[in-house]
Design a protein around this motif. Structure first.
Motif, PDB file in Angstrom:
ATOM      1  N   GLU A   1       0.672  34.565  50.414  1.00  0.00           N
ATOM      2  CA  GLU A   1       2.167  33.984  50.759  1.00  0.00           C
ATOM      3  C   GLU A   1       2.550  32.783  49.759  1.00  0.00           C
ATOM      4  OE1 GLU A   1       4.796  34.891  52.547  1.00  0.00           O
ATOM      5  OE2 GLU A   1       3.764  36.581  52.744  1.00  0.00           O
ATOM      6  N   ARG A   2       1.252  32.067  49.592  1.00  0.00           N
ATOM      7  CA  ARG A   2       1.507  30.785  48.937  1.00  0.00           C
ATOM      8  C   ARG A   2       1.642  31.035  47.516  1.00  0.00           C
ATOM      9  NH1 ARG A   2      -3.365  26.736  47.805  1.00  0.00           N
ATOM     10  NH2 ARG A   2      -3.674  28.318  46.141  1.00  0.00           N
ATOM     11  N   GLU A   3       0.904  32.022  47.003  1.00  0.00           N
ATOM     12  CA  GLU A   3       0.900  32.326  45.559  1.00  0.00           C
ATOM     13  C   GLU A   3       2.167  32.968  45.161  1.00  0.00           C
ATOM     14  OE1 GLU A   3      -1.584  31.564  43.213  1.00  0.00           O
ATOM     15  OE2 GLU A   3      -1.673  30.376  44.797  1.00  0.00           O
ATOM     16  N   LYS A   4       3.003  33.778  46.139  1.00  0.00           N
ATOM     17  CA  LYS A   4       4.385  34.406  45.779  1.00  0.00           C
ATOM     18  C   LYS A   4       5.423  33.144  45.238  1.00  0.00           C
ATOM     19  CE  LYS A   4       4.247  37.547  49.459  1.00  0.00           C
ATOM     20  NZ  LYS A   4       5.167  38.037  50.549  1.00  0.00           N
ATOM     21  N   ALA A   5       6.212  33.888  44.728  1.00  0.00           N
ATOM     22  CA  ALA A   5       7.318  33.178  44.260  1.00  0.00           C
ATOM     23  C   ALA A   5       8.380  32.679  45.476  1.00  0.00           C
ATOM     24  CB  ALA A   5       8.215  33.709  43.155  1.00  0.00           C
ATOM     25  N   HIS A   6       8.704  31.697  45.693  1.00  0.00           N
ATOM     26  CA  HIS A   6       9.382  31.169  46.690  1.00  0.00           C
ATOM     27  C   HIS A   6      10.767  30.772  46.245  1.00  0.00           C
ATOM     28  CE1 HIS A   6       6.192  31.649  49.597  1.00  0.00           C
ATOM     29  NE2 HIS A   6       5.405  30.977  48.799  1.00  0.00           N
ATOM     30  N   THR A   7      11.745  30.823  47.199  1.00  0.00           N
ATOM     31  CA  THR A   7      12.901  30.384  47.169  1.00  0.00           C
ATOM     32  C   THR A   7      13.649  29.230  47.680  1.00  0.00           C
ATOM     33  OG1 THR A   7      13.590  32.785  46.454  1.00  0.00           O
ATOM     34  CG2 THR A   7      15.411  31.385  46.766  1.00  0.00           C
ATOM     35  N   CYS A   8      14.190  28.427  47.331  1.00  0.00           N
ATOM     36  CA  CYS A   8      14.663  27.363  47.913  1.00  0.00           C
ATOM     37  C   CYS A   8      15.788  27.505  49.110  1.00  0.00           C
ATOM     38  CB  CYS A   8      15.224  26.200  47.101  1.00  0.00           C
ATOM     39  SG  CYS A   8      16.111  24.894  47.983  1.00  0.00           S
ATOM     40  N   PRO A   9      15.433  27.399  50.447  1.00  0.00           N
ATOM     41  CA  PRO A   9      16.378  27.803  51.384  1.00  0.00           C
ATOM     42  C   PRO A   9      17.792  26.773  51.424  1.00  0.00           C
ATOM     43  CG  PRO A   9      14.926  26.206  52.516  1.00  0.00           C
ATOM     44  CD  PRO A   9      14.191  26.611  50.878  1.00  0.00           C
ATOM     45  N   GLY A  10      17.729  25.802  50.551  1.00  0.00           N
ATOM     46  CA  GLY A  10      19.103  24.914  50.569  1.00  0.00           C
ATOM     47  C   GLY A  10      19.760  25.263  49.407  1.00  0.00           C
ATOM     48  N   CYS A  11      19.275  25.680  48.116  1.00  0.00           N
ATOM     49  CA  CYS A  11      20.191  26.153  46.974  1.00  0.00           C
ATOM     50  C   CYS A  11      19.650  27.375  46.426  1.00  0.00           C
ATOM     51  CB  CYS A  11      20.062  24.971  46.056  1.00  0.00           C
ATOM     52  SG  CYS A  11      18.504  24.779  45.227  1.00  0.00           S
ATOM     53  N   GLY A  12      18.561  27.998  46.808  1.00  0.00           N
ATOM     54  CA  GLY A  12      18.680  29.284  46.102  1.00  0.00           C
ATOM     55  C   GLY A  12      17.528  29.210  44.899  1.00  0.00           C
ATOM     56  N   SER A  13      17.269  28.110  44.680  1.00  0.00           N
ATOM     57  CA  SER A  13      16.577  28.002  43.315  1.00  0.00           C
ATOM     58  C   SER A  13      15.356  28.532  43.387  1.00  0.00           C
ATOM     59  CB  SER A  13      16.588  26.646  42.798  1.00  0.00           C
ATOM     60  OG  SER A  13      15.753  26.366  41.722  1.00  0.00           O
ATOM     61  N   GLU A  14      14.563  29.106  42.224  1.00  0.00           N
ATOM     62  CA  GLU A  14      13.338  29.442  42.281  1.00  0.00           C
ATOM     63  C   GLU A  14      12.388  28.335  41.689  1.00  0.00           C
ATOM     64  OE1 GLU A  14      13.006  33.394  40.939  1.00  0.00           O
ATOM     65  OE2 GLU A  14      14.143  34.152  42.573  1.00  0.00           O
ATOM     66  N   LYS A  15      12.710  27.264  41.346  1.00  0.00           N
ATOM     67  CA  LYS A  15      12.177  26.182  40.727  1.00  0.00           C
ATOM     68  C   LYS A  15      11.450  25.250  41.835  1.00  0.00           C
ATOM     69  CE  LYS A  15      15.134  25.692  36.563  1.00  0.00           C
ATOM     70  NZ  LYS A  15      15.957  24.611  36.284  1.00  0.00           N
ATOM     71  N   VAL A  16      10.541  25.889  42.452  1.00  0.00           N
ATOM     72  CA  VAL A  16       9.942  25.142  43.675  1.00  0.00           C
ATOM     73  C   VAL A  16       8.462  24.866  43.242  1.00  0.00           C
ATOM     74  CG1 VAL A  16      11.608  26.036  45.302  1.00  0.00           C
ATOM     75  CG2 VAL A  16       9.514  27.512  44.809  1.00  0.00           C
ATOM     76  N   LYS A  17       7.965  23.934  43.941  1.00  0.00           N
ATOM     77  CA  LYS A  17       6.605  23.443  43.499  1.00  0.00           C
ATOM     78  C   LYS A  17       5.773  23.314  44.777  1.00  0.00           C
ATOM     79  CE  LYS A  17       7.097  21.462  38.801  1.00  0.00           C
ATOM     80  NZ  LYS A  17       6.653  20.152  38.026  1.00  0.00           N
ATOM     81  N   GLN A  18       4.816  23.459  44.870  1.00  0.00           N
ATOM     82  CA  GLN A  18       3.753  23.283  46.245  1.00  0.00           C
ATOM     83  C   GLN A  18       3.480  21.813  46.242  1.00  0.00           C
ATOM     84  OE1 GLN A  18       0.172  25.238  46.751  1.00  0.00           O
ATOM     85  NE2 GLN A  18      -0.004  24.340  48.587  1.00  0.00           N
ATOM     86  N   ALA A  19       4.081  21.118  47.266  1.00  0.00           N
ATOM     87  CA  ALA A  19       3.893  19.747  47.353  1.00  0.00           C
ATOM     88  C   ALA A  19       2.766  19.203  48.021  1.00  0.00           C
ATOM     89  CB  ALA A  19       5.097  19.217  48.151  1.00  0.00           C
ATOM     90  N   ILE A  20       2.383  19.846  49.196  1.00  0.00           N
ATOM     91  CA  ILE A  20       1.297  19.548  50.071  1.00  0.00           C
ATOM     92  C   ILE A  20       0.844  20.686  51.007  1.00  0.00           C
ATOM     93  CG2 ILE A  20       0.389  17.860  52.060  1.00  0.00           C
ATOM     94  CD1 ILE A  20       2.781  16.291  51.472  1.00  0.00           C
ATOM     95  N   SER A  21      -0.611  20.647  50.975  1.00  0.00           N
ATOM     96  CA  SER A  21      -1.260  21.787  51.659  1.00  0.00           C
ATOM     97  C   SER A  21      -1.869  21.192  52.985  1.00  0.00           C
ATOM     98  CB  SER A  21      -2.509  22.389  51.075  1.00  0.00           C
ATOM     99  OG  SER A  21      -3.177  23.422  52.109  1.00  0.00           O
TER     100      SER A  21
END
Ligand SMILES: [Zn+2]
Length: 54
Positions: free
Chosen positions: A23-43
């Motif tokens: 799940e973590r390795e998948k591409a994620h989409t921002c729930p706020g704006c729909g952008s796919e430019k998301v980076k993992q912040a903290i585990s």
């Protein structure tokens, strides 16, 4: 189950993704704006960075 925190590169929204390593390795989409430019912040379960190099 581990929780991964992601931050949107466009609007800066931080959101959490709960799931497996895959799940973590998948591409994620921002729930706020729909952008796919998301980076993992903290585990929350491990302070280690991803083993894959950028
Ligand atoms: Zn966003």
């Amino acid at each position: 189950m581990p929780v991964y925190e992601f931050k949107c590169g466009d609007c800066g929204q931080v959101f959490e993704v709960m799931g497996t390593y895959e799940e973590r390795e998948k591409a994620h989409t921002c729930p706020g704006c729909g952008s796919e430019k998301v980076k993992q912040a903290i585990s929350l379960f491990s302070a280690k960075p991803p083993s894959s190099s950028f």
